[in-house]
Write an enzyme that holds these catalytic residues in place. Structure first.
Site, PDB file in Angstrom:
ATOM      1  N   TRP A  67       7.217 -11.581  33.301  1.00 49.94           N
ATOM      2  CA  TRP A  67       8.348 -10.800  33.789  1.00 49.94           C
ATOM      3  C   TRP A  67       8.696 -11.065  35.247  1.00 49.94           C
ATOM      4  O   TRP A  67       9.784 -10.726  35.698  1.00 49.94           O
ATOM      5  CB  TRP A  67       8.039  -9.301  33.660  1.00 49.94           C
ATOM      6  CG  TRP A  67       6.714  -8.925  34.268  1.00 49.94           C
ATOM      7  CD1 TRP A  67       5.527  -8.791  33.615  1.00 49.94           C
ATOM      8  CD2 TRP A  67       6.430  -8.680  35.650  1.00 49.94           C
ATOM      9  NE1 TRP A  67       4.517  -8.476  34.504  1.00 49.94           N
ATOM     10  CE2 TRP A  67       5.050  -8.409  35.753  1.00 49.94           C
ATOM     11  CE3 TRP A  67       7.217  -8.661  36.806  1.00 49.94           C
ATOM     12  CZ2 TRP A  67       4.428  -8.124  36.978  1.00 49.94           C
ATOM     13  CZ3 TRP A  67       6.607  -8.389  38.034  1.00 49.94           C
ATOM     14  CH2 TRP A  67       5.222  -8.115  38.096  1.00 49.94           C
ATOM     15  N   ASN A  68       7.798 -11.642  36.034  1.00 51.50           N
ATOM     16  CA  ASN A  68       7.973 -11.574  37.492  1.00 51.50           C
ATOM     17  C   ASN A  68       9.092 -12.462  38.030  1.00 51.50           C
ATOM     18  O   ASN A  68       9.737 -12.131  39.019  1.00 51.50           O
ATOM     19  CB  ASN A  68       6.657 -11.838  38.223  1.00 51.50           C
ATOM     20  CG  ASN A  68       6.031 -13.158  37.848  1.00 51.50           C
ATOM     21  OD1 ASN A  68       6.309 -13.729  36.792  1.00 51.50           O
ATOM     22  ND2 ASN A  68       5.175 -13.667  38.712  1.00 51.50           N
ATOM     23  N   CYS A 106       2.427 -15.577  41.284  1.00 52.11           N
ATOM     24  CA  CYS A 106       1.154 -16.272  41.112  1.00 52.11           C
ATOM     25  C   CYS A 106       0.857 -17.172  42.295  1.00 52.11           C
ATOM     26  O   CYS A 106      -0.303 -17.432  42.606  1.00 52.11           O
ATOM     27  CB  CYS A 106       1.167 -17.075  39.812  1.00 52.11           C
ATOM     28  SG  CYS A 106       2.574 -18.180  39.666  1.00 52.11           S
ATOM     29  N   SER A 166      -1.869 -14.142  31.719  1.00 47.57           N
ATOM     30  CA  SER A 166      -3.197 -13.788  32.200  1.00 47.57           C
ATOM     31  C   SER A 166      -4.241 -14.783  31.727  1.00 47.57           C
ATOM     32  O   SER A 166      -4.017 -15.574  30.801  1.00 47.57           O
ATOM     33  CB  SER A 166      -3.574 -12.391  31.705  1.00 47.57           C
ATOM     34  OG  SER A 166      -3.810 -12.421  30.308  1.00 47.57           O
ATOM     35  N   GLU A 199      -0.291 -21.864  32.633  1.00 48.33           N
ATOM     36  CA  GLU A 199      -0.245 -21.510  34.051  1.00 48.33           C
ATOM     37  C   GLU A 199      -0.722 -20.079  34.166  1.00 48.33           C
ATOM     38  O   GLU A 199      -0.050 -19.163  33.714  1.00 48.33           O
ATOM     39  CB  GLU A 199       1.175 -21.674  34.599  1.00 48.33           C
ATOM     40  CG  GLU A 199       1.222 -21.645  36.123  1.00 48.33           C
ATOM     41  CD  GLU A 199       1.547 -20.280  36.664  1.00 48.33           C
ATOM     42  OE1 GLU A 199       0.579 -19.553  37.004  1.00 48.33           O
ATOM     43  OE2 GLU A 199       2.716 -19.918  36.737  1.00 48.33           O
ATOM     44  N   LEU A 200      -1.928 -19.917  34.716  1.00 49.07           N
ATOM     45  CA  LEU A 200      -2.603 -18.623  34.654  1.00 49.07           C
ATOM     46  C   LEU A 200      -2.782 -17.988  36.023  1.00 49.07           C
ATOM     47  O   LEU A 200      -3.673 -17.188  36.232  1.00 49.07           O
ATOM     48  CB  LEU A 200      -3.953 -18.794  33.946  1.00 49.07           C
ATOM     49  CG  LEU A 200      -3.890 -19.499  32.592  1.00 49.07           C
ATOM     50  CD1 LEU A 200      -5.284 -19.648  31.996  1.00 49.07           C
ATOM     51  CD2 LEU A 200      -2.972 -18.758  31.635  1.00 49.07           C
ATOM     52  N   LYS A 260       9.332 -16.389  23.726  1.00 48.80           N
ATOM     53  CA  LYS A 260       8.780 -15.038  23.608  1.00 48.80           C
ATOM     54  C   LYS A 260       8.595 -14.540  25.035  1.00 48.80           C
ATOM     55  O   LYS A 260       7.688 -14.971  25.739  1.00 48.80           O
ATOM     56  CB  LYS A 260       7.449 -15.054  22.857  1.00 48.80           C
ATOM     57  CG  LYS A 260       6.885 -13.636  22.569  1.00 48.80           C
ATOM     58  CD  LYS A 260       6.147 -13.093  23.764  1.00 48.80           C
ATOM     59  CE  LYS A 260       5.461 -11.763  23.478  1.00 48.80           C
ATOM     60  NZ  LYS A 260       5.973 -10.658  24.319  1.00 48.80           N
ATOM     61  N   HIS A 261       9.481 -13.666  25.481  1.00 48.99           N
ATOM     62  CA  HIS A 261       9.439 -13.200  26.862  1.00 48.99           C
ATOM     63  C   HIS A 261       8.618 -11.912  26.957  1.00 48.99           C
ATOM     64  O   HIS A 261       8.253 -11.304  25.939  1.00 48.99           O
ATOM     65  CB  HIS A 261      10.859 -12.964  27.364  1.00 48.99           C
ATOM     66  CG  HIS A 261      11.068 -13.343  28.793  1.00 48.99           C
ATOM     67  ND1 HIS A 261      10.095 -13.187  29.758  1.00 48.99           N
ATOM     68  CD2 HIS A 261      12.146 -13.875  29.441  1.00 48.99           C
ATOM     69  CE1 HIS A 261      10.561 -13.601  30.921  1.00 48.99           C
ATOM     70  NE2 HIS A 261      11.798 -14.034  30.760  1.00 48.99           N
ATOM     71  N   ALA A 262       8.328 -11.496  28.196  1.00 51.54           N
ATOM     72  CA  ALA A 262       7.617 -10.238  28.422  1.00 51.54           C
ATOM     73  C   ALA A 262       8.437  -9.065  27.896  1.00 51.54           C
ATOM     74  O   ALA A 262       9.673  -9.064  27.950  1.00 51.54           O
ATOM     75  CB  ALA A 262       7.337 -10.053  29.909  1.00 51.54           C
ATOM     76  N   SER A 263       7.741  -8.041  27.398  1.00 45.12           N
ATOM     77  CA  SER A 263       8.408  -6.943  26.699  1.00 45.12           C
ATOM     78  C   SER A 263       9.262  -6.078  27.612  1.00 45.12           C
ATOM     79  O   SER A 263      10.115  -5.330  27.126  1.00 45.12           O
ATOM     80  CB  SER A 263       7.365  -6.069  25.997  1.00 45.12           C
ATOM     81  OG  SER A 263       6.461  -5.529  26.950  1.00 45.12           O
TER      82      SER A 263
END
Length: 480
Positions: free
Chosen positions: A154-155, A286, A231, A252-253, A178-181
């Site tokens: 989301w960021n 990140c 994550s 990419e974590l 599939k994006h962040a909710s």
């Protein structure tokens, strides 16, 4: 982008509750600045998502044979759509995840620049490369793999997606997102950008599904590869699923980027770079600078200068162009950050500024500086995903390098010094990270490979290296 401490960013965690498997989820948004409810979106079922993958696979059959210059024309059209609708998209980011208007507009322009870059350079990156074989004709060609599944955070709700999508589509692939909710509006808007730009129907599809449905989509025969920004735990789960299906993945974590502040610095300039690096996107990045490892000779002066620079990021209405610090993406995320600060102070860190939750609605947290940060403290060991700078003292340059490399993460890093040769040597050879900048904040750029090592993941995005992640690098030999 990372991290056990960012629950909202974990794409593998269910967020829609215990619903029947065949029921579409409902995704409700909330304005982080006020806490007020926003728009609610109907999500997609797992079966619908798999239908999207099948349709994308069918669209790919024609797209993979489309000339690169035709693809480039459509990618430039996507850049034009982004620029034309920049105000609308910036407002959407503000409403869903709290990004300031100024940063939102900059993010949309960055997406457009990325589209233009790959439109211009993809033909060269994908051109056949001759190989001298002393007789037979031989060359290497770069062919698209198929449908790439992207699991995104989301960021940076637009840039994260375009960072993957521009090179992936220019390489001749299709995509399912599939994006962040918490950013469903952004996710659907991105699909609309590609549709308005004239890309083939179904070539890029957005699936509003819960994290628990990701594994089934990875295993679907219509998905060829997967890319995740998320994550560490999400990375493990996606890598496990992709590995089990023998599919390529890029991870990419995130990270806990360290900046070395050497004894020869101009302290005021160094503090300015450090504060800017820490406060990008309200610290929710990140590649934001998080640990500032300072030589003892300048530590006290640097702390004072850093406090002043950080305090200049005053909280305010994210829709006001003058605002430099908006809310965090959610109250829970803000509370997690405050817990890390509180536990660090209880363990002996010195709070130089900030560190208090404002008495106001919304997900607000002030610029915060912790000094005397040592091993065992959350600010030392964990990624703090917000406006919190940790100052760590080192007695020697070798000790500073060792502290920087002692992290489980290895995404970005920096060196602040007046000795450019020394800074370059440390950045290029000593720091264990995928990127290292001297006298500048780490940033992503279409021209530079982006990615990390260790628990920051593997694979690269952007540049020629990024476009080659999702192609079949094929050797061809023709014997006369």
């Amino acid at each position: 982008m990372d991290e056990n401490i960012r629950p909202e960013r974990d794409p593998s965690a269910p967020t829609e509750g215990d619903q029947p498997a065949d029921a579409p989820p409902s995704l409700a948004t909330h304005d982080p600045a006020t806490g007020q409810a926003g728009r609610t979106y109907r999500g997609h079922t797992e079966a619908e998502a798999r239908d999207f993958a099948q349709a994308a696979r069918a669209a790919w059959e024609g797209w993979r044979r489309t000339e690169v210059d035709v693809r480039a024309g459509k990618m430039r059209a996507a850049a034009a759509v982004l620029r034309r609708r920049a105000d609308e998209f910036a407002e959407l980011m503000t409403a869903e995840m709290g990004k300031t208007r100024t940063e939102g507009l900059a993010e949309i322009e960055k997406c457009a620049v990325g589209c233009d870059y790959f439109a211009e350079h993809a033909a060269g990156f994908l051109a056949r490369r001759p190989v001298e074989m002393d007789g037979p004709k031989a060359f290497v060609t770069f062919n698209p793999l198929g449908v790439v599944l992207a699991v995104m955070p989301w960021n940076f709700p637009f840039w994260q997606v375009f960072r993957f999508a521009a090179p992936t589509l220019m390489a001749g692939n299709a995509a399912v997102l599939k994006h962040a909710s918490n950013v469903p509006g952004c996710a659907l808007a991105i699909e609309e950008v590609f549709r308005q730009a004239g890309f083939p129907e179904n070539l890029f599809r957005t699936a509003l599904i819960p994290g628990k449905a990701v594994r089934a989509l990875i295993e679907d025969d219509n998905i060829a590869a997967v890319t995740l920004t998320g994550s560490v735990e999400a990375g493990r789960q996606v890598a496990s699923a992709a590995g089990g299906a023998l599919k390529k993945c890029v991870l990419e974590l995130g990270g806990s980027d360290a900046y070395l502040v050497l004894a020869d610095v101009d302290v005021d300039k160094a503090a300015g770079v450090a504060a800017a690096a820490r406060m990008v996107n309200g610290g929710q990045s990140c590649i934001a600078g998080k640990r500032f490892i300072v030589l003892a000779e300048v530590r006290q002066a640097f702390e004072q200068a850093l406090v002043a620079k950080m305090q200049a990021f005053q909280m305010g209405d994210p829709r006001d162009p003058a605002t430099r610090l908006g809310p965090m993406q959610s109250v829970k995320a803000r509370d997690d950050i405050h817990d890390q600060v509180t536990r660090s102070v209880e363990a002996g860190a010195r709070l130089l500024t900030g560190g208090e939750v404002p008495d106001r609605p919304g997900a607000w947290y002030p610029p915060t500086v912790l000094a005397g940060v040592k091993p065992g403290m959350p600010a030392y060991e964990e990624e703090v995903f917000g406006p919190v700078a940790a100052v760590i003292e080192a007695r020697t340059e070798d000790e500073a390098i060792a502290i920087a490399n002692g992290s489980q993460f290895g995404l970005g890093s920096g060196v602040l010094t007046a000795d450019l040769a020394r800074g370059e040597q440390i950045a290029a050879e000593e720091l264990e990270s995928g990127m290292s900048f001297v006298n500048a904040g780490v940033r992503s750029d279409p021209r530079l490979p982006f990615g990390g090592v260790k628990q920051s993941g593997y694979g690269r995005e952007c540049s020629e290296f990024g476009i080659h992640e999702f192609v079949n690098i094929k050797s061809v030999l023709v014997q006369g």
